[in-house]
Structure formats: structure tokens, C-alpha cells
Design a protein around this motif. Structure first.
Motif, PDB file in Angstrom:
ATOM      1  N   ARG A  13       0.816  -1.210   0.000  1.00 54.17           N
ATOM      2  CA  ARG A  13       0.000   0.000   0.000  1.00 54.17           C
ATOM      3  C   ARG A  13       0.857   1.270   0.000  1.00 54.17           C
ATOM      4  O   ARG A  13       0.548   2.232  -0.699  1.00 54.17           O
ATOM      5  CB  ARG A  13      -0.944   0.015   1.197  1.00 54.17           C
ATOM      6  N   SER A  14       1.964   1.284   0.726  1.00 53.28           N
ATOM      7  CA  SER A  14       2.804   2.489   0.778  1.00 53.28           C
ATOM      8  C   SER A  14       3.407   2.816  -0.591  1.00 53.28           C
ATOM      9  O   SER A  14       3.571   3.993  -0.936  1.00 53.28           O
ATOM     10  CB  SER A  14       3.919   2.331   1.816  1.00 53.28           C
ATOM     11  N   LEU A  15       3.721   1.792  -1.392  1.00 50.65           N
ATOM     12  CA  LEU A  15       4.255   2.029  -2.731  1.00 50.65           C
ATOM     13  C   LEU A  15       3.183   2.610  -3.645  1.00 50.65           C
ATOM     14  O   LEU A  15       3.457   3.484  -4.474  1.00 50.65           O
ATOM     15  CB  LEU A  15       4.821   0.740  -3.324  1.00 50.65           C
ATOM     16  N   TRP A  16       1.936   2.149  -3.490  1.00 48.57           N
ATOM     17  CA  TRP A  16       0.824   2.706  -4.256  1.00 48.57           C
ATOM     18  C   TRP A  16       0.571   4.154  -3.820  1.00 48.57           C
ATOM     19  O   TRP A  16       0.348   5.028  -4.665  1.00 48.57           O
ATOM     20  CB  TRP A  16      -0.413   1.841  -4.119  1.00 48.57           C
ATOM     21  N   HIS A  22       3.065  10.872  -6.986  1.00 45.32           N
ATOM     22  CA  HIS A  22       3.932  11.237  -8.110  1.00 45.32           C
ATOM     23  C   HIS A  22       3.261  11.124  -9.474  1.00 45.32           C
ATOM     24  O   HIS A  22       3.819  11.561 -10.473  1.00 45.32           O
ATOM     25  CB  HIS A  22       5.200  10.369  -8.099  1.00 45.32           C
ATOM     26  N   GLY A  23       2.109  10.466  -9.542  1.00 47.05           N
ATOM     27  CA  GLY A  23       1.376  10.354 -10.799  1.00 47.05           C
ATOM     28  C   GLY A  23       1.620   9.090 -11.589  1.00 47.05           C
ATOM     29  O   GLY A  23       0.870   8.779 -12.507  1.00 47.05           O
ATOM     30  N   THR A  24       2.694   8.335 -11.265  1.00 43.38           N
ATOM     31  CA  THR A  24       2.958   7.073 -11.954  1.00 43.38           C
ATOM     32  C   THR A  24       3.479   6.031 -10.981  1.00 43.38           C
ATOM     33  O   THR A  24       4.126   6.355  -9.987  1.00 43.38           O
ATOM     34  CB  THR A  24       4.012   7.216 -13.086  1.00 43.38           C
ATOM     35  N   TYR A  25       3.182   4.772 -11.308  1.00 49.03           N
ATOM     36  CA  TYR A  25       3.663   3.629 -10.530  1.00 49.03           C
ATOM     37  C   TYR A  25       4.863   3.047 -11.258  1.00 49.03           C
ATOM     38  O   TYR A  25       4.781   2.754 -12.459  1.00 49.03           O
ATOM     39  CB  TYR A  25       2.542   2.591 -10.388  1.00 49.03           C
ATOM     40  N   ARG A  26       5.991   2.869 -10.541  1.00 44.35           N
ATOM     41  CA  ARG A  26       7.251   2.485 -11.193  1.00 44.35           C
ATOM     42  C   ARG A  26       7.937   1.277 -10.549  1.00 44.35           C
ATOM     43  O   ARG A  26       9.120   1.064 -10.766  1.00 44.35           O
ATOM     44  CB  ARG A  26       8.219   3.673 -11.190  1.00 44.35           C
ATOM     45  N   LEU A  65      -0.982  -5.336   1.704  1.00 38.21           N
ATOM     46  CA  LEU A  65      -0.839  -5.577   0.271  1.00 38.21           C
ATOM     47  C   LEU A  65      -2.142  -5.208  -0.423  1.00 38.21           C
ATOM     48  O   LEU A  65      -3.228  -5.441   0.117  1.00 38.21           O
ATOM     49  CB  LEU A  65      -0.509  -7.042  -0.003  1.00 38.21           C
ATOM     50  N   VAL A  66      -2.015  -4.631  -1.616  1.00 38.70           N
ATOM     51  CA  VAL A  66      -3.183  -4.266  -2.402  1.00 38.70           C
ATOM     52  C   VAL A  66      -2.990  -4.760  -3.838  1.00 38.70           C
ATOM     53  O   VAL A  66      -1.863  -4.947  -4.301  1.00 38.70           O
ATOM     54  CB  VAL A  66      -3.446  -2.745  -2.404  1.00 38.70           C
ATOM     55  N   VAL A  67      -4.107  -4.966  -4.504  1.00 44.46           N
ATOM     56  CA  VAL A  67      -4.114  -5.372  -5.908  1.00 44.46           C
ATOM     57  C   VAL A  67      -4.506  -4.155  -6.738  1.00 44.46           C
ATOM     58  O   VAL A  67      -5.582  -3.587  -6.538  1.00 44.46           O
ATOM     59  CB  VAL A  67      -5.107  -6.519  -6.159  1.00 44.46           C
ATOM     60  N   PRO A  99       0.489   4.982 -15.360  1.00 44.41           N
ATOM     61  CA  PRO A  99      -0.125   6.204 -14.841  1.00 44.41           C
ATOM     62  C   PRO A  99      -1.194   5.840 -13.811  1.00 44.41           C
ATOM     63  O   PRO A  99      -1.915   4.847 -13.990  1.00 44.41           O
ATOM     64  CB  PRO A  99      -0.764   6.861 -16.070  1.00 44.41           C
ATOM     65  N   VAL A 100      -1.304   6.630 -12.760  1.00 48.81           N
ATOM     66  CA  VAL A 100      -2.283   6.291 -11.721  1.00 48.81           C
ATOM     67  C   VAL A 100      -3.699   6.260 -12.267  1.00 48.81           C
ATOM     68  O   VAL A 100      -4.532   5.511 -11.765  1.00 48.81           O
ATOM     69  CB  VAL A 100      -2.165   7.204 -10.479  1.00 48.81           C
TER      70      VAL A 100
END
Length: 110
Positions: A13-16, A22-26, A65-67, A99-100
Motif C-alpha cells: 500500500r505504501s508504494l501505491w 507522483h502520478g505514476t507507478y514504477r 498488500l493491495v491489488v 499512470p495512476v
């Protein structure tokens, strides 16, 4: 509810939350970035339980954890189904940041 063409990515969840800021997941996979791997590892709904067991099976951590439910139609980078080795099952790989706004739903992981 995820559609048949949606792909899934399991993450902390913290990474999401960081991606939303920031606008994008990397992140590519547990502990590895998009830049390190070259793509973001994803799964189909049927593949997710085995992928979760492999990546986070005995994980004990303070973070849920999230999906991430990703709509490939909202991506501006390629999605390619590839096998980790010859003859193995093919998994969806996203060749760039997500992109989010391509994440149409966030579900808790059991």
C-alpha cells in the motif's frame, strides 16, 4: 469489478500511495523497480494467487498488500504477454510506468 481485459499487479500500500503522489507507478515486482527490470510484472486474475504466494508467501510486514486493477486501454506503453522461460505460462508485462489514472480499482489482498 475487473473486466476480462484488466491486468493486475500486487504491491504494498505504501508504494501505491507514493505512486499516487507522483502520478505514476514504477515498481516492477517486490523489491525491484521498473528501471531495474525493464517492465512492470502483472498477472491475470487466475495467475494472481500463485504470483502472490511466490512473491509474498511468508511476508510479515507492517504494510498492507493491495491489488492494482489496471486497464491496458489507459496505458500509453506496450503490454506484452511473455513467459519467464520457454514453455512456461505467459504473464502480462507493462513496458513503462503505469499512470495512476490507468488503475481503475484498488482491492485489498487477503
Amino acid at each position: 469489478m475487473p473486466g476480462p481485459t484488466h491486468i493486475l499487479h500486487l504491491t504494498e500500500r505504501s508504494l501505491w500511495d507514493e505512486a499516487r503522489a507522483h502520478g505514476t507507478y514504477r515498481m516492477s515486482t517486490r523489491g525491484r523497480t521498473l528501471e531495474q527490470e525493464g517492465f512492470v510484472h502483472c498477472s491475470t486474475r487466475a495467475q494472481l494467487p500463485a504470483a502472490a504466494a511466490f512473491l509474498y508467501g511468508s511476508r510479515e510486514g507492517p504494510d498492507d498488500l493491495v491489488v492494482l486493477v489496471v486497464d491496458p486501454a489507459r496505458l500509453d506503453v506496450p503490454v506484452t504477454y511473455e513467459a519467464p522461460e520457454a514453455g512456461a505460462e505467459k504473464f502480462p508485462h507493462v513496458y513503462g510506468p503505469i499512470p495512476v489514472d490507468a488503475v481503475v480499482e484498488v482491492q485489498p489482498w487477503r
